[in-house]
Design a protein around this motif. Structure first.
Motif, short mmCIF file in Angstrom:
data_model
loop_
_atom_site.label_atom_id
_atom_site.label_comp_id
_atom_site.label_asym_id
_atom_site.label_seq_id
_atom_site.Cartn_x
_atom_site.Cartn_y
_atom_site.Cartn_z
N VAL A 1 0.84 -1.20 0.00
CA VAL A 1 0.00 0.00 0.00
C VAL A 1 0.87 1.25 0.00
O VAL A 1 0.63 2.20 -0.76
N LEU A 2 1.91 1.22 0.83
CA LEU A 2 2.80 2.39 0.89
C LEU A 2 3.42 2.67 -0.47
O LEU A 2 3.43 3.81 -0.93
N VAL A 3 3.94 1.59 -1.11
CA VAL A 3 4.59 1.78 -2.41
C VAL A 3 3.59 2.30 -3.43
O VAL A 3 3.86 3.26 -4.16
N PHE A 4 2.40 1.71 -3.43
CA PHE A 4 1.36 2.12 -4.38
C PHE A 4 1.03 3.59 -4.21
O PHE A 4 1.02 4.36 -5.17
N VAL A 5 0.79 3.98 -2.94
CA VAL A 5 0.45 5.37 -2.67
C VAL A 5 1.60 6.29 -3.08
O VAL A 5 1.37 7.34 -3.70
N VAL B 1 1.71 6.60 -6.92
CA VAL B 1 0.65 7.45 -7.45
C VAL B 1 0.91 8.92 -7.09
O VAL B 1 0.73 9.82 -7.91
N MET B 2 1.36 9.12 -5.85
CA MET B 2 1.61 10.48 -5.40
C MET B 2 2.69 11.13 -6.24
O MET B 2 2.52 12.27 -6.71
N PHE C 1 3.64 10.32 -9.22
CA PHE C 1 3.14 10.48 -10.59
C PHE C 1 2.26 11.73 -10.69
O PHE C 1 2.45 12.59 -11.55
N VAL C 2 1.30 11.82 -9.75
CA VAL C 2 0.36 12.95 -9.80
C VAL C 2 1.10 14.27 -9.58
O VAL C 2 0.79 15.27 -10.23
N THR C 3 2.10 14.25 -8.70
CA THR C 3 2.85 15.49 -8.46
C THR C 3 3.56 15.95 -9.72
O THR C 3 3.50 17.14 -10.07
N ILE D 1 2.83 15.19 -12.84
CA ILE D 1 1.81 15.63 -13.80
C ILE D 1 1.33 17.04 -13.43
O ILE D 1 1.22 17.93 -14.28
N ASP D 2 1.05 17.22 -12.14
CA ASP D 2 0.53 18.50 -11.67
C ASP D 2 1.50 19.63 -11.96
O ASP D 2 1.09 20.71 -12.39
N ILE E 1 1.29 20.36 -15.70
CA ILE E 1 0.04 21.02 -16.09
C ILE E 1 -0.01 22.43 -15.50
O ILE E 1 -0.46 23.37 -16.14
N GLY E 2 0.49 22.54 -14.25
CA GLY E 2 0.47 23.86 -13.61
C GLY E 2 1.28 24.87 -14.42
O GLY E 2 0.82 25.99 -14.65
N PHE F 1 5.49 -5.47 -10.66
CA PHE F 1 5.05 -4.30 -11.43
C PHE F 1 5.43 -4.46 -12.89
O PHE F 1 4.64 -4.20 -13.79
N MET G 1 -6.65 9.32 -15.31
CA MET G 1 -6.22 10.11 -14.16
C MET G 1 -5.56 11.41 -14.62
O MET G 1 -5.78 12.47 -14.02
N ARG H 1 -6.68 15.27 -13.86
CA ARG H 1 -5.83 16.31 -13.28
C ARG H 1 -5.79 17.56 -14.18
O ARG H 1 -5.77 18.68 -13.70
N PHE I 1 -7.08 21.93 -13.48
CA PHE I 1 -6.27 23.14 -13.58
C PHE I 1 -6.88 24.19 -14.50
O PHE I 1 -6.56 25.36 -14.40
N PHE J 1 -9.02 9.13 -4.72
CA PHE J 1 -7.66 8.78 -4.35
C PHE J 1 -6.67 9.73 -5.03
O PHE J 1 -5.78 10.28 -4.40
N ALA K 1 -4.24 12.28 -3.19
CA ALA K 1 -2.80 12.12 -3.39
C ALA K 1 -2.18 13.41 -3.92
O ALA K 1 -1.04 13.74 -3.61
N PRO L 1 1.71 16.10 -1.22
CA PRO L 1 3.06 16.69 -1.18
C PRO L 1 3.05 18.10 -0.62
O PRO L 1 3.91 18.45 0.20
N VAL M 1 -7.37 6.50 1.26
CA VAL M 1 -6.16 6.16 0.50
C VAL M 1 -5.79 4.69 0.71
O VAL M 1 -5.54 3.96 -0.25
N GLY N 1 -6.11 1.89 -2.07
CA GLY N 1 -4.84 1.26 -2.42
C GLY N 1 -4.92 -0.26 -2.31
O GLY N 1 -4.57 -0.97 -3.25
N VAL O 1 -4.70 -2.74 -5.56
CA VAL O 1 -3.58 -3.67 -5.64
C VAL O 1 -4.11 -5.11 -5.70
O VAL O 1 -3.61 -5.93 -6.47
#
Lengths: 91, 432
Positions: free
Chosen positions: A63-67, A70-71, A73-75, A77-78, A81-82, B5, B25, B29, B33, B193, B197, B201, B407, B411, B415
């Motif tokens: 779960v940690l790795v998955f999150v 994704v985090m 990846f999304v960062t 991408i963000d 796009i930003g 993976f 996804m 996103r 924006f 999710f 996510a 950050p 989350v 997750g 998975v």
């Protein structure tokens, strides 16, 4: 009195899987009934199958790795796009 | 693990599904924006930058939209209207007999129910977008920000904005359904999710950058790790009710004779009670937004009910979570139905007679096992909140119990789905 009766009932309830829901509960007082309920809850909790230690560790890591993936990846991408929207709409 | 993976991406079928999900996804996103027409992009950016922390009252809604709400983007409402609509449809099954009948009808009935959910989503989206735009127009979104967010507030512009945001919600709904249909996992939860996510950050950064940031950061990470382990532990525990199937002949074939079990999770309701309790608790705060800021009831509401650290707020939160845990379990698991099905296929619980006694027994077990389940849910939802208040890093950062639950839940589910897809091809998955 209701205490001991409750304990006996709970003992009987916990003994076999084939226990019937207590239908004699109506004769107890409110506290007796709550105590009985709590005992039944613990009796049921004892029958719960828990994951083993290694299972727990694997699932938590996965779960940690998955999150994290994704985090990240999304960062990324963000950020992209930003920048793009800032460039297009910022003027 | 890494090789799993790689293998997941080597399998053509699975690769297609994964790539499909990922690209949706990305679209999601991108939409978060793009500013809604009528909004002054520069001013919004300036306001967002000038604001410290998140807006207390819109925090949760903003979180579920991945920060898109405060940006007033095309996807400002996020998936929230769809969630609310589907929860309402499910709750309405108790009230409206027709909904229950439709649910029992099988596939066609479910399709009809989905249709109702979609209509309701559109209605809710119109309502919510109007609310958001009103709040933005009255300059309540960023109370301290001097520049106007919507420079031209003529009726045409406002209507255009409402239509745009509603259309955005409809598009998100479609994207979510596409993921469920052709991708991996449940689309709706995957999109939430993604949004959550996306805000992580920034929140981590703000904690690390605050006063004694490093200590706080380490503590927060430890708490999160513990909560994740706890959630995984509880989600993986089951009360197994043994079921024996009688042997029977159908034609010349022998069926049954096997013994299985009904897995009953401690927390059968999942994260819905938390989502529902927090959305209900957000209402008084929103109501206070519209009132006169100096009126007695507004001040009372915002100090005692809307503030996340107020004792009354915490107590209400607990009670609501426990209530909805029971309520939702009752809706999703119907002991009579399960007992009926078991009887139909010749199954029975050893020591319990088929039919009504079985249903009663199932009901007995579920009502007992849900008690610790609901307490666990309330506990997980509250502990991070309390720790963060204690550390003084703000209660509304996205590491609240609700988001951690979502989350971890999503997750795990996703998975496991990838895992089962891999195992269909006799590969070893992630979970050995």
């Amino acid at each position: 009195m209701s205490e001991s009766a409750g304990a006996a009932a709970a003992g009987a309830e916990g003994a076999g899987d084939g226990s019937r829901p207590g239908d004699r509960t109506s004769r107890r007082g409110i506290f007796g009934r709550i105590a009985l309920f709590v005992r039944q809850v613990f009796a049921e909790l004892k029958k719960v199958v828990r994951p083993t230690r290694s299972e727990l560790i694997t699932y938590t890591t996965v779960v940690l790795v998955f999150v994290a993936v994704v985090m990240a990846f999304v960062t990324v991408i963000d950020l992209g796009i930003g920048l793009a929207t800032g460039w297009i709409f910022g003027g | 693990m890494l090789s799993a993976f790689v293998r997941a991406f080597r399998t053509p079928d699975l690769r297609r599904k994964l790539l499909f999900t990922i690209s949706i996804m990305v679209i999601f996103r991108v939409g978060s924006f793009i500013p809604t027409p009528g909004v002054d992009y520069g001013n919004v950016q300036q306001c967002v930058a000038s604001m410290d922390g998140t807006n207390d009252l819109l925090g949760l809604v903003n979180l579920f939209s991945g920060g898109a709400l405060l940006q007033l983007s095309v996807f400002a409402l996020g998936i929230m209207p769809y969630i609310t609509a589907s929860i309402i449809t499910q709750l309405l099954r108790v009230v409206i007999p027709r909904f229950e009948a439709l649910h029992k009808e099988g596939q066609q009935g479910t399709a009809q129910l989905t249709q109702y959910t979609r209509y309701m989503t559109i209605g809710l989206a119109i309502l919510q977008s109007t609310t958001v735009i009103t709040v933005a127009r009255n300059n309540l979104l960023f109370p301290e920000c001097p520049v106007p967010l919507i420079p031209d507030d003529s009726v045409t512009t406002i209507v255009l904005m409402v239509i745009t945001m509603t259309a955005g919600t409809a598009l998100i709904m479609w994207l979510g359904e596409l993921i469920s249909e052709r991708g991996i996992g449940n689309g709706m939860s995957l999109l939430i999710f993604t949004s959550i996510a996306a805000t992580f950050p920034g929140a981590m950064w703000s904690i690390a950058g605050g006063e004694n940031g490093l200590t706080n950061f380490v503590i927060v990470m430890l708490v999160i790790l513990l909560v994740i382990a706890l959630v995984v532990f509880v989600e993986q525990s089951q009360r197994r009710i043994p079921v024996q199937y009688a042997k029977r002949m159908v034609g010349r074939k022998m069926y049954g004779g096997s013994s299985t079990y009904i897995p009953i999770k401690i927390n059968m309701a999942g994260i819905i009670p938390v989502i529902f309790a927090s959305s209900l608790l957000a209402i008084p705060g929103l109501a206070a937004q519209f009132g006169d800021q100096t009126a007695g009831w507004v001040i009372w509401l915002s100090t005692y009910v809307a503030a996340p650290e107020a004792p009354l707020h915490i107590a209400l939160y607990l009670v609501l979570i426990i209530f909805f845990a029971y309520f939702y379990t009752a809706i999703t698991f119907n002991p009579d139905e399960v007992a009926d099905n078991m009887k139909k296929y010749g199954g029975f619980i050893p020591g319990i007679r088929a039919g009504r006694p079985t249903a009663e027994y199932l009901d007995y077990v579920i009502s007992r096992i849900t008690a610790p389940g609901s307490v666990y849910l309330a506990f997980v939802a509250l502990i991070p909140l309390l720790v963060f208040i204690w550390l003084g890093v703000g209660a509304n950062i996205p590491f609240g119990g609700a988001s951690i639950l979502i989350v971890v839940g999503v997750g795990l589910e996703t998975v496991k789905q990838i895992e089962s897809q891999l195992q269909q091809r006799h590969y070893e998955g992630f979970l050995r």
